[in-house]
Design a protein around this motif. Structure first.
Motif, short mmCIF file in Angstrom:
data_model
loop_
_atom_site.label_atom_id
_atom_site.label_comp_id
_atom_site.label_asym_id
_atom_site.label_seq_id
_atom_site.Cartn_x
_atom_site.Cartn_y
_atom_site.Cartn_z
N VAL A 1 0.82 -1.20 0.00
CA VAL A 1 0.00 0.00 0.00
C VAL A 1 0.86 1.26 0.00
O VAL A 1 0.35 2.37 -0.18
N LEU A 2 2.19 1.10 0.19
CA LEU A 2 3.08 2.25 0.21
C LEU A 2 4.46 1.82 -0.29
O LEU A 2 4.94 0.74 0.03
N ALA A 3 5.06 2.68 -1.09
CA ALA A 3 6.44 2.46 -1.55
C ALA A 3 7.23 3.73 -1.30
O ALA A 3 6.74 4.84 -1.53
N VAL A 4 8.46 3.56 -0.81
CA VAL A 4 9.35 4.67 -0.51
C VAL A 4 10.67 4.43 -1.23
O VAL A 4 11.20 3.32 -1.21
N CYS A 5 11.20 5.47 -1.87
CA CYS A 5 12.47 5.36 -2.57
C CYS A 5 13.40 6.47 -2.10
O CYS A 5 13.06 7.66 -2.18
N THR A 6 14.57 6.08 -1.58
CA THR A 6 15.55 7.07 -1.17
C THR A 6 16.41 7.47 -2.36
O THR A 6 16.72 6.66 -3.23
N LEU A 7 16.79 8.75 -2.39
CA LEU A 7 17.50 9.34 -3.52
C LEU A 7 18.86 9.89 -3.12
O LEU A 7 19.37 10.81 -3.75
N GLY A 8 19.44 9.35 -2.06
CA GLY A 8 20.73 9.84 -1.60
C GLY A 8 20.63 11.27 -1.10
O GLY A 8 19.72 11.63 -0.33
N ALA A 9 21.53 12.12 -1.56
CA ALA A 9 21.57 13.51 -1.12
C ALA A 9 20.36 14.31 -1.56
O ALA A 9 20.11 15.41 -1.05
N LYS A 10 19.57 13.77 -2.50
CA LYS A 10 18.37 14.46 -2.98
C LYS A 10 17.17 14.22 -2.08
O LYS A 10 16.11 14.81 -2.31
N GLY A 11 17.30 13.34 -1.09
CA GLY A 11 16.18 13.10 -0.18
C GLY A 11 15.48 11.80 -0.49
O GLY A 11 16.11 10.77 -0.75
N ALA A 12 14.15 11.82 -0.48
CA ALA A 12 13.38 10.61 -0.72
C ALA A 12 11.99 10.97 -1.23
O ALA A 12 11.52 12.10 -1.06
N ILE A 13 11.37 9.99 -1.87
CA ILE A 13 10.00 10.15 -2.36
C ILE A 13 9.18 8.94 -1.91
O ILE A 13 9.73 7.88 -1.61
N ALA A 14 7.86 9.13 -1.87
CA ALA A 14 6.97 8.04 -1.47
C ALA A 14 5.71 8.09 -2.31
O ALA A 14 5.26 9.18 -2.73
N LEU A 15 5.13 6.93 -2.54
CA LEU A 15 3.91 6.81 -3.33
C LEU A 15 2.94 5.91 -2.60
O LEU A 15 3.29 4.78 -2.23
N GLU A 16 1.72 6.41 -2.39
CA GLU A 16 0.68 5.61 -1.77
C GLU A 16 -0.16 4.93 -2.84
O GLU A 16 -0.17 5.31 -4.01
N ALA A 17 -0.89 3.89 -2.42
CA ALA A 17 -1.68 3.10 -3.37
C ALA A 17 -2.75 3.93 -4.07
O ALA A 17 -3.14 3.61 -5.20
N ASP A 18 -3.22 5.00 -3.43
CA ASP A 18 -4.24 5.84 -4.06
C ASP A 18 -3.63 6.89 -4.99
O ASP A 18 -4.34 7.75 -5.52
N GLY A 19 -2.33 6.84 -5.19
CA GLY A 19 -1.66 7.76 -6.10
C GLY A 19 -1.06 8.99 -5.44
O GLY A 19 -0.39 9.78 -6.12
N THR A 20 -1.26 9.16 -4.14
CA THR A 20 -0.71 10.32 -3.45
C THR A 20 0.81 10.26 -3.43
O THR A 20 1.39 9.23 -3.09
N ARG A 21 1.44 11.38 -3.81
CA ARG A 21 2.90 11.46 -3.85
C ARG A 21 3.42 12.33 -2.70
O ARG A 21 2.78 13.30 -2.30
N HIS A 22 4.59 11.96 -2.23
CA HIS A 22 5.25 12.71 -1.17
C HIS A 22 6.73 12.87 -1.51
O HIS A 22 7.32 12.00 -2.16
N GLU A 23 7.32 13.97 -1.07
CA GLU A 23 8.76 14.19 -1.24
C GLU A 23 9.32 14.80 0.03
O GLU A 23 8.64 15.56 0.71
N VAL A 24 10.56 14.45 0.34
CA VAL A 24 11.23 15.03 1.51
C VAL A 24 12.69 15.27 1.14
O VAL A 24 13.31 14.47 0.43
N ALA A 25 13.22 16.38 1.60
CA ALA A 25 14.63 16.68 1.36
C ALA A 25 15.48 15.93 2.36
O ALA A 25 15.03 15.58 3.46
N ALA A 26 16.72 15.67 1.99
CA ALA A 26 17.66 15.07 2.94
C ALA A 26 17.97 16.08 4.04
O ALA A 26 18.06 17.28 3.81
N ALA A 27 18.13 15.59 5.27
CA ALA A 27 18.50 16.46 6.37
C ALA A 27 19.96 16.88 6.22
O ALA A 27 20.81 16.05 5.89
N PRO A 28 20.29 18.16 6.41
CA PRO A 28 21.69 18.59 6.32
C PRO A 28 22.56 17.79 7.29
O PRO A 28 22.18 17.56 8.44
#
Length: 283
Positions: free
Chosen positions: A204-231
């Motif tokens: 129901v949820l997938a998360v992909c880390t992008l290294g220094a670019k942070g991470a993204i997540a996708l929920e089963a209903d299509g909702t997208r999320h993004e987060v920056a990497a912490a300094p």
């Protein structure tokens, strides 16, 4: 779920030597001088368990550990850091030598690998998974065997697919059994597409880390999320993904929404990046 929920983590724990070099070795005879070298706990499941324990989660780590000096060192460090180790008998403890260079380059040499777990040990681990409030089943022979043995029930199973490329047959049973999956973008040029293909198989949820670019997540209903990497002041990137996943799961156990859990995950990854160990408690 309350933060007192019990979490089971099944998979690798190892005793490692890390060697920092100016550059990774070329495939020709030559000599290099190490910048520094040290021994420490390794293994993706150990990393997750360490960070979950550091966040106050009641966590049990099921991992193959040998009755040898490496195993004794491994268990002592983990238990001192608050991890309850449910050691599965192995002929030897897993051990790696990791060669590392600037920019995150790494070559992992597997010096010893664990023996196949006994059927009785797999049954014990699968029973613990079935009784947990949440379980992480990591890619490994143990993980595969536990997945085959765990009884059908409602324990949410979370999987770390690492550098999954969308087609590996070994990953398939882990993916199809998962409530949620984590991965990094090393194996894909289209992380959103990869996450969508994962969700098509059941999570129901997938998360992909992008290294220094942070991470993204996708929920089963299509909702997208993004987060920056912490300094962070980068000391060693080993275990950052495991710390990220642990931070996310701990937040979700507190019933935090996905976007809040992602920020907590980024903060937890920073802890791993800023130490030469998987977790500061090992220092």
């Amino acid at each position: 779920m309350p933060s007192s929920s019990r979490v089971v983590v099944c998979g690798p724990a190892s005793w490692n030597q890390l060697i920092e070099l100016d550059r990774l070795p070329e495939p020709v005879p030559h000599m290099q001088f190490a910048r520094r070298a040290w021994h420490t706990v390794g293994g993706t499941s150990a990393g997750k368990a360490l960070h979950l324990a550091g966040l106050g989660i009641d966590v049990r780590l099921w991992a193959p550990v040998g009755d040898d000096e490496d195993g004794a060192r491994l268990r002592e460090r983990l238990e001192r850091a608050g991890v309850v180790v449910e050691a599965i008998a192995s002929e030897q403890t897993e051990r790696h030598v990791n060669l590392m260079a600037d920019g995150g380059g790494r070559v992992s040499l597997y010096v010893t690998t664990p023996s196949t777990p006994s059927a009785a040990a797999v049954q014990e681990a699968s029973t613990a998974v079935a009784a947990a409030d949440l379980a992480v089943i990591d890619l490994s022979e143990l993980g595969r065997m536990v997945l085959e043995a765990v009884p059908a029930r409602g324990t949410p199973l979370w999987m770390d697919l690492h550098d999954y490329d969308g087609s590996s047959s070994f990953h398939e049973p882990f993916l199809r059994s998962a409530a949620g999956v984590f991965m990094n973008d090393d194996g894909t040029e289209d992380p959103w597409g990869l996450m969508a293909s994962c969700l098509d198989r059941g999570p129901v949820l997938a998360v992909c880390t992008l290294g220094a670019k942070g991470a993204i997540a996708l929920e089963a209903d299509g909702t997208r999320h993004e987060v920056a990497a912490a300094p962070a002041t980068v000391v060693d990137t080993n275990g950052a993904g495991d710390a990220f996943m642990a931070g996310f799961l701990a937040a979700r156990l507190r019933t935090e929404p996905v976007e809040v859990a992602l920020r907590a995950a980024a903060d937890q990854a920073r802890l791993a990046i800023e130490t030469e160990h998987l977790h500061p408690a090992l220092g």
